[in-house]
Design a protein around this motif. Structure first.
Motif, PDB file in Angstrom:
ATOM      1  N   PRO A  26       8.444  -6.466   2.929  1.00 15.30           N
ATOM      2  CA  PRO A  26       7.059  -6.757   3.327  1.00 15.30           C
ATOM      3  C   PRO A  26       6.731  -8.231   3.094  1.00 15.30           C
ATOM      4  O   PRO A  26       7.153  -8.819   2.101  1.00 15.30           O
ATOM      5  CB  PRO A  26       6.229  -5.854   2.414  1.00 15.30           C
ATOM      6  CG  PRO A  26       7.077  -5.693   1.183  1.00 15.30           C
ATOM      7  CD  PRO A  26       8.504  -5.692   1.661  1.00 15.30           C
ATOM      8  N   VAL A  47       1.413   4.871   2.438  1.00 16.65           N
ATOM      9  CA  VAL A  47       0.954   4.004   3.526  1.00 16.65           C
ATOM     10  C   VAL A  47       2.182   3.532   4.294  1.00 16.65           C
ATOM     11  O   VAL A  47       3.321   3.643   3.831  1.00 16.65           O
ATOM     12  CB  VAL A  47       0.159   2.787   2.995  1.00 16.65           C
ATOM     13  CG1 VAL A  47      -1.153   3.228   2.373  1.00 16.65           C
ATOM     14  CG2 VAL A  47       0.981   1.965   2.011  1.00 16.65           C
ATOM     15  N   THR A  73      -5.066   1.080  11.284  1.00 18.19           N
ATOM     16  CA  THR A  73      -4.838  -0.098  10.447  1.00 18.19           C
ATOM     17  C   THR A  73      -5.878  -0.108   9.338  1.00 18.19           C
ATOM     18  O   THR A  73      -7.080  -0.071   9.607  1.00 18.19           O
ATOM     19  CB  THR A  73      -4.946  -1.392  11.270  1.00 18.19           C
ATOM     20  OG1 THR A  73      -3.987  -1.365  12.329  1.00 18.19           O
ATOM     21  CG2 THR A  73      -4.697  -2.613  10.396  1.00 18.19           C
ATOM     22  N   VAL A 113      -6.699  -3.061   1.213  1.00 13.75           N
ATOM     23  CA  VAL A 113      -6.876  -1.930   2.114  1.00 13.75           C
ATOM     24  C   VAL A 113      -8.295  -1.392   1.960  1.00 13.75           C
ATOM     25  O   VAL A 113      -8.987  -1.699   0.983  1.00 13.75           O
ATOM     26  CB  VAL A 113      -5.871  -0.794   1.822  1.00 13.75           C
ATOM     27  CG1 VAL A 113      -4.447  -1.269   2.032  1.00 13.75           C
ATOM     28  CG2 VAL A 113      -6.057  -0.236   0.417  1.00 13.75           C
ATOM     29  N   ILE A 144       3.866   0.191   6.320  1.00 15.46           N
ATOM     30  CA  ILE A 144       3.817  -1.253   6.499  1.00 15.46           C
ATOM     31  C   ILE A 144       4.507  -1.589   7.818  1.00 15.46           C
ATOM     32  O   ILE A 144       5.645  -1.162   8.065  1.00 15.46           O
ATOM     33  CB  ILE A 144       4.529  -1.998   5.350  1.00 15.46           C
ATOM     34  CG1 ILE A 144       4.095  -1.441   3.980  1.00 15.46           C
ATOM     35  CG2 ILE A 144       4.266  -3.496   5.461  1.00 15.46           C
ATOM     36  CD1 ILE A 144       2.632  -1.584   3.672  1.00 15.46           C
ATOM     37  N   ILE A 192      -1.088  -2.983   7.262  1.00 17.13           N
ATOM     38  CA  ILE A 192      -0.896  -1.743   6.498  1.00 17.13           C
ATOM     39  C   ILE A 192      -1.609  -0.618   7.240  1.00 17.13           C
ATOM     40  O   ILE A 192      -2.758  -0.798   7.686  1.00 17.13           O
ATOM     41  CB  ILE A 192      -1.448  -1.881   5.068  1.00 17.13           C
ATOM     42  CG1 ILE A 192      -0.813  -3.084   4.368  1.00 17.13           C
ATOM     43  CG2 ILE A 192      -1.200  -0.603   4.269  1.00 17.13           C
ATOM     44  CD1 ILE A 192      -1.413  -3.373   3.003  1.00 17.13           C
ATOM     45  N   VAL A 198      -1.008  -7.033   4.114  1.00 18.37           N
ATOM     46  CA  VAL A 198      -0.215  -7.489   2.974  1.00 18.37           C
ATOM     47  C   VAL A 198      -0.600  -8.922   2.621  1.00 18.37           C
ATOM     48  O   VAL A 198      -0.755  -9.773   3.503  1.00 18.37           O
ATOM     49  CB  VAL A 198       1.292  -7.415   3.291  1.00 18.37           C
ATOM     50  CG1 VAL A 198       2.125  -7.982   2.137  1.00 18.37           C
ATOM     51  CG2 VAL A 198       1.701  -5.977   3.602  1.00 18.37           C
TER      52      VAL A 198
END
Length: 370
Positions: A301, A346, A313, A335, A348, A307, A317
């Motif tokens: 990531p 979650v 969405t 988030v 990525i 995320i 990050v």
């Protein structure tokens, strides 16, 4: 005039050049990125010791009878509660509660406070302090006066003890004291950005290279290595420590970042207080999380990756990398608050492919020796 010619250099620049380090532009400073593989430097700090030049960090002295009351207004933590020799984590906020910088304030003497800030923010903070009554009569940027050398890791105590004339065990975490090293009066603090036991030495610029070489020689049989900014960033990420410009900025508040340890509502009015109280009462709409990818094969990531949860969405990050210590990809990001509980899954978006991650409680690395 080239970009390279305008970069600031620390008193240890020639040392880094001679060591063959990779030098890069970091916030307007020409700094060593690494001397060997960053993962090897991280391992040394976790198991032995690392020596890092952090002279690019800003240092602002606030002194005199007005200092305490002034700092209690322009910073978020309780300056009046600091005893001489103590330090604490704090913020400089705008009226909306946004973070102008995260800082450490040292009460070095009864009427002398030292504000240590991020490299890119010292001039901004001096201007901000000036707007709030902190004129040049008692506020001074002293960044260029000294080198700041961080000695971090389990062996740091053994290495440094031979350089000072007092028992290092008496220097507690988040404390600072005046001492003599190599014949020079210096400030020595028990602080750092790695999660390991460590010290930061404020050495007059003219003697910085001599101290660096002396520490490296003394630490040879204790596994001491020079460590660059790449290792420092990995070490702070493993601890879940925020970095200004990534997790923190003027649009982010300590409430959203989960960093209210740097805020005191027990003291009087300070810039940004009303906004933080209102956000705390209403509950923030987003939160900073830490996450671990389920496997290396899914990818690493990086800052800016989105995320997702349930096809939507939910955030982005802010920092991410492969942890050399944990041997797994880890990251932080903001988030929507309802998706921020540890244990939640979650996804990525890593270059167009979805990687599964678990939200975890930070720090990621928990065996640090403080």
């Amino acid at each position: 005039m080239t970009r390279e010619s305008t970069l600031k250099r620390t008193p240890l620049y020639a040392v880094h050049q001679a060591a063959g380090s990779k030098l890069v532009d970091f916030s307007g400073w020409e700094m060593p990125l690494q001397y060997q593989r960053a993962s090897d430097e991280v391992k040394a700090v976790r198991t032995a010791a690392g020596l890092t030049d952090v002279s690019h960090l800003g240092r602002i002295e606030v002194r005199g009878p007005r200092a305490k009351e002034f700092l209690d207004v322009v910073t978020s933590n309780d300056v009046a509660a600091l005893k001489t020799g103590q330090a604490h984590y704090s913020f400089v906020l705008n009226p909306d509660g946004g973070i102008l910088d995260d800082i450490v304030i040292y009460r070095a003497e009864p009427l002398l406070y030292i504000v240590c800030c991020n490299a890119s923010n010292s001039e901004k903070l001096v201007r901000w302090f000036g707007k709030h009554g902190g004129d040049a009569s008692f506020v001074e940027d002293v960044t260029m006066r000294d080198a700041l050398i961080a000695l971090q890791g389990p062996s740091s105590f053994l290495i440094l003890q031979t350089f000072v004339d007092f028992d290092l065990k008496k220097l507690a975490l988040y404390h600072i004291r005046r001492t003599t090293i190599m014949g020079e009066k210096t400030w020595l603090s028990r602080t750092g950005y790695t999660g390991e036991r460590g010290y930061e030495i404020w050495m007059p610029a003219a003697k910085a290279a001599e101290l660096w070489d002396g520490l490296m020689e003394a630490g040879e049989f204790n596994g001491l290595v020079p460590a660059g900014l790449s290792a420092r960033d990995l070490l702070r990420l493993e601890m879940g420590f925020p970095l200004y410009g990534h997790e923190l900025n003027e649009r982010t508040t300590p409430v959203e970042a989960g960093l209210l340890r740097g805020v005191s509502f027990k003291k009087g009015e300070f810039v940004g207080r009303s906004a933080l109280e209102a956000q705390t009462a209403a509950a923030p709409s987003r939160a900073l999380i830490g996450f671990e990818m389920l496997s290396v094969e899914q990818g690493i990531p990086r800052e800016g990756y989105s995320i997702h949860s349930n096809g939507s969405t939910i955030g982005e990050v802010t920092s991410g990398n492969l942890s050399p210590t944990l041997r797994k990809p880890i990251g932080m990001g903001y988030v929507s608050a309802r998706y921020s509980k540890p244990g939640m899954e979650v996804w990525i978006d890593i270059r167009g492919k979805a990687g599964l991650a678990n939200i975890v409680t930070m720090p990621f690395y928990r065996k640090a020796s403080r």
